[in-house]
Design a protein around this motif. Structure first.
Motif, PDB file in Angstrom:
ATOM      1  N   HIS A  54       1.398   5.223   0.937  1.00  0.00           N
ATOM      2  CA  HIS A  54       1.055   6.304   1.857  1.00  0.00           C
ATOM      3  C   HIS A  54       1.758   7.564   1.386  1.00  0.00           C
ATOM      4  O   HIS A  54       2.988   7.671   1.513  1.00  0.00           O
ATOM      5  CB  HIS A  54       1.475   5.933   3.276  1.00  0.00           C
ATOM      6  N   PHE A  95       4.656  -1.241   2.913  1.00  0.00           N
ATOM      7  CA  PHE A  95       4.175   0.141   2.795  1.00  0.00           C
ATOM      8  C   PHE A  95       5.237   0.964   2.067  1.00  0.00           C
ATOM      9  O   PHE A  95       6.423   0.852   2.377  1.00  0.00           O
ATOM     10  CB  PHE A  95       3.984   0.799   4.174  1.00  0.00           C
ATOM     11  N   GLU A 125       6.113   5.101   1.205  1.00  0.00           N
ATOM     12  CA  GLU A 125       5.772   6.463   1.655  1.00  0.00           C
ATOM     13  C   GLU A 125       6.339   7.509   0.688  1.00  0.00           C
ATOM     14  O   GLU A 125       7.157   8.339   1.072  1.00  0.00           O
ATOM     15  CB  GLU A 125       6.347   6.726   3.052  1.00  0.00           C
ATOM     16  N   ASN A 135      -6.055   4.889   7.167  1.00  0.00           N
ATOM     17  CA  ASN A 135      -4.989   4.690   6.170  1.00  0.00           C
ATOM     18  C   ASN A 135      -3.808   5.629   6.404  1.00  0.00           C
ATOM     19  O   ASN A 135      -3.044   5.909   5.474  1.00  0.00           O
ATOM     20  CB  ASN A 135      -5.526   4.923   4.759  1.00  0.00           C
ATOM     21  N   VAL A 136      -3.687   6.134   7.649  1.00  0.00           N
ATOM     22  CA  VAL A 136      -2.632   7.102   7.933  1.00  0.00           C
ATOM     23  C   VAL A 136      -1.555   6.481   8.815  1.00  0.00           C
ATOM     24  O   VAL A 136      -1.863   5.848   9.831  1.00  0.00           O
ATOM     25  CB  VAL A 136      -3.228   8.346   8.640  1.00  0.00           C
ATOM     26  N   GLY A 160      -3.324   6.120   0.901  1.00  0.00           N
ATOM     27  CA  GLY A 160      -3.118   6.349   2.320  1.00  0.00           C
ATOM     28  C   GLY A 160      -2.146   7.515   2.444  1.00  0.00           C
ATOM     29  O   GLY A 160      -1.657   8.035   1.428  1.00  0.00           O
ATOM     30  N   PHE A 161      -1.865   7.930   3.671  1.00  0.00           N
ATOM     31  CA  PHE A 161      -1.009   9.098   3.871  1.00  0.00           C
ATOM     32  C   PHE A 161      -0.003   8.873   4.990  1.00  0.00           C
ATOM     33  O   PHE A 161      -0.291   8.182   5.963  1.00  0.00           O
ATOM     34  CB  PHE A 161      -1.874  10.332   4.182  1.00  0.00           C
ATOM     35  N   ASP A 162       1.152   9.495   4.827  1.00  0.00           N
ATOM     36  CA  ASP A 162       2.194   9.505   5.851  1.00  0.00           C
ATOM     37  C   ASP A 162       2.276  10.927   6.385  1.00  0.00           C
ATOM     38  O   ASP A 162       2.530  11.860   5.617  1.00  0.00           O
ATOM     39  CB  ASP A 162       3.539   9.090   5.221  1.00  0.00           C
ATOM     40  N   ASP A 200       7.587  -1.238   6.307  1.00  0.00           N
ATOM     41  CA  ASP A 200       7.425   0.077   5.685  1.00  0.00           C
ATOM     42  C   ASP A 200       8.799   0.537   5.208  1.00  0.00           C
ATOM     43  O   ASP A 200       9.705   0.725   6.030  1.00  0.00           O
ATOM     44  CB  ASP A 200       6.842   1.026   6.750  1.00  0.00           C
ATOM     45  N   SER A 212       0.830  -1.200   0.000  1.00  0.00           N
ATOM     46  CA  SER A 212       0.000   0.000   0.000  1.00  0.00           C
ATOM     47  C   SER A 212       0.862   1.246   0.000  1.00  0.00           C
ATOM     48  O   SER A 212       2.026   1.225   0.400  1.00  0.00           O
ATOM     49  CB  SER A 212      -0.978  -0.010   1.174  1.00  0.00           C
TER      50      SER A 212
END
Ligand SMILES: *Cc1c(COP(=O)(O)O)cnc(C)c1O
Length: 423
Positions: A58, A279, A281, A100-101, A79-81, A237, A56
């Motif tokens: 982010h 993940f 980012e 999703n953060v 999603g977001f970081d 991640d 996913s």
């Protein structure tokens, strides 16, 4: 995309279907302009490579936190970081979902932790024992369990600018690799924490895959040790940091980068029968080349040693050249047949460090417009009001339509929160 996001028609610079001349006439300068098509294409480069895999994306909010930009990514399923409570508020205002953060950052306040826990973010990327202690206490007081991953500092050299390299021993970021196993044991013993993953972020503007693979191999080695201690790691991640082309860099293509990373992690997962979620980012690689900064030439000033093109954008609008000695391509919006000269392109701010480009060969005259390329990441978000300069407007072009993503700031807004002394 039927046409490139940034292109020329009869010598004039266009963003999708709108000429930069028209944009400047309508919205003034300095002006940040983003291309919806370019943002969407960069998103799809990541998303398509992740399709069918346990992965996913982010979006790193700090690279470009404009609500229209975040909203576009939210619509695309991102999603977001985030790195602050303020960024969480932006994500939610833009239609993103807290679930999703992931919450990164080396100095989270108790207040920001509480806000994020109440919103039920997906994961806290924690960087130290004191931070684990604080998060455990805040979660306990709320009667919640905080999902955590530890940001491990793998001590690899991303071969980028020292200010944006974050995965070396000497950097302030992450838990030292040699302390990570013990730190995981400590986290697992805290009653209000739920250990779910592991993460790293080794730097920014990285133009090779090798440092990522080195970092991943070290993380996987650690995952074995942590799981041997009885703590299950559900996700890995790998952070952000993939570079873009500003000048002559040759970063890996996004899809190739994603597939190489996923293959490396899956190959390992296969041996122990688990496929852990991965993940990403990304920040710069999603937004950097989707934006330009338009500026107008105020004066041409010939000098004894150098010629200066003094423009209406400055270091307060685009800090990267002054801050990192960064290169941004600069092009005249309208091509002139006139002979070119060499200029330092500088702003009006009272600092010699206020430059946007050095020794650029340009055929320009006063009042001409310039397009400063690759300004979509760490551009507007790093802007300030130094010299009481209102911040630039931001617009997003979508085909032949233009959406005002942020109005130009006014001097009145700058003064609004300040008070003169009482009598
Ligand atoms: C800044 C940052 C990112 C995004 O980095 P880019 O170089 O813009 O891709 C991702 N994760 C973390 C933790 C960050 O600090």
């Amino acid at each position: 995309m039927t046409q490139p996001a940034f292109h020329r028609i009869d010598g004039t610079f266009y963003v999708e279907g709108v000429s930069a001349t028209d944009l400047a006439a309508q919205f003034g300068t300095p002006l940040y302009v983003y291309s919806r098509a370019a943002l969407t294409a960069a998103w799809h480069a990541y998303a398509d490579a992740c399709a069918g895999r346990r992965a996913s994306i982010h979006v790193a909010v700090k690279a470009n936190s404009n609500l229209a930009v975040l909203n576009l990514f939210a619509r695309l399923g991102a999603g977001f970081d985030i790195v602050s409570g303020g960024e969480l508020a932006r994500v939610l205002a833009a239609g993103g979902k807290a679930e999703n953060v992931v919450f990164s950052g080396v100095g989270k306040t108790a207040h920001d932790m509480r806000t994020a826990l109440e919103a039920s973010v997906k994961c806290f990327n924690v960087e130290s024992i004191p931070e684990l202690d604080r998060l455990n206490a805040v979660a306990g007081a709320l009667g919640k369990k905080a999902p955590v991953s530890l940001r491990v500092n793998p001590d690899v050299d991303p071969k980028t600018h020292p200010y944006i390299s974050t995965g070396l021993k000497a950097n302030k970021f992450g838990v030292a690799f040699d302390d990570a196993r013990a730190t995981y044991r400590a986290a697992a013993a805290m009653p209000h924490l739920d250990v779910v993953g592991i993460d790293c972020h080794i730097g920014s503007q990285i133009t090779e895959i090798a440092p990522y693979l080195d970092a991943i191999d070290k993380l996987l080695e650690l995952v074995d040790q942590i799981e041997a201690d009885g703590v299950k790691i559900h996700h890995i991640d790998v952070g952000g940091g993939l570079g873009i082309r500003y000048n002559d860099e040759t970063p890996p293509e996004i899809g190739a980068f994603v597939r190489t990373v996923l293959d490396r992690i899956e190959a390992r997962g296969a041996t122990d029968g688990t496929v852990r979620e991965v993940f990403f980012e990304p920040g710069r690689s999603l937004v950097g080349n989707a934006g330009v900064l338009l500026t107008r030439v105020e004066f041409l000033k010939p000098g004894a040693e150098k010629n200066f093109a003094i423009v209406d954008a400055a270091m307060n609008d685009l800090a990267r050249p002054a801050m990192y000695d960064a290169y941004h391509a600069i092009e005249p919006v309208v091509e002139r047949a006139a002979p070119a000269q060499t200029y330092d392109v500088v702003g009006p701010v009272c600092e010699s460090g206020d430059w946007l480009g050095r020794a650029r060969t340009l055929a320009i005259e006063p009042d001409d417009l310039l397009a400063i390329r690759s300004a979509g990441a760490y551009g507007f978000v790093m802007s300030s009001n130094y010299n009481t300069r209102p911040r630039a407007a931001e617009v997003m072009v979508d085909g032949t339509r233009v959406h005002v993503a942020r109005e130009r700031e006014t001097v009145a807004q700058l003064l609004a929160g300040e008070r003169i002394l009482p009598d």
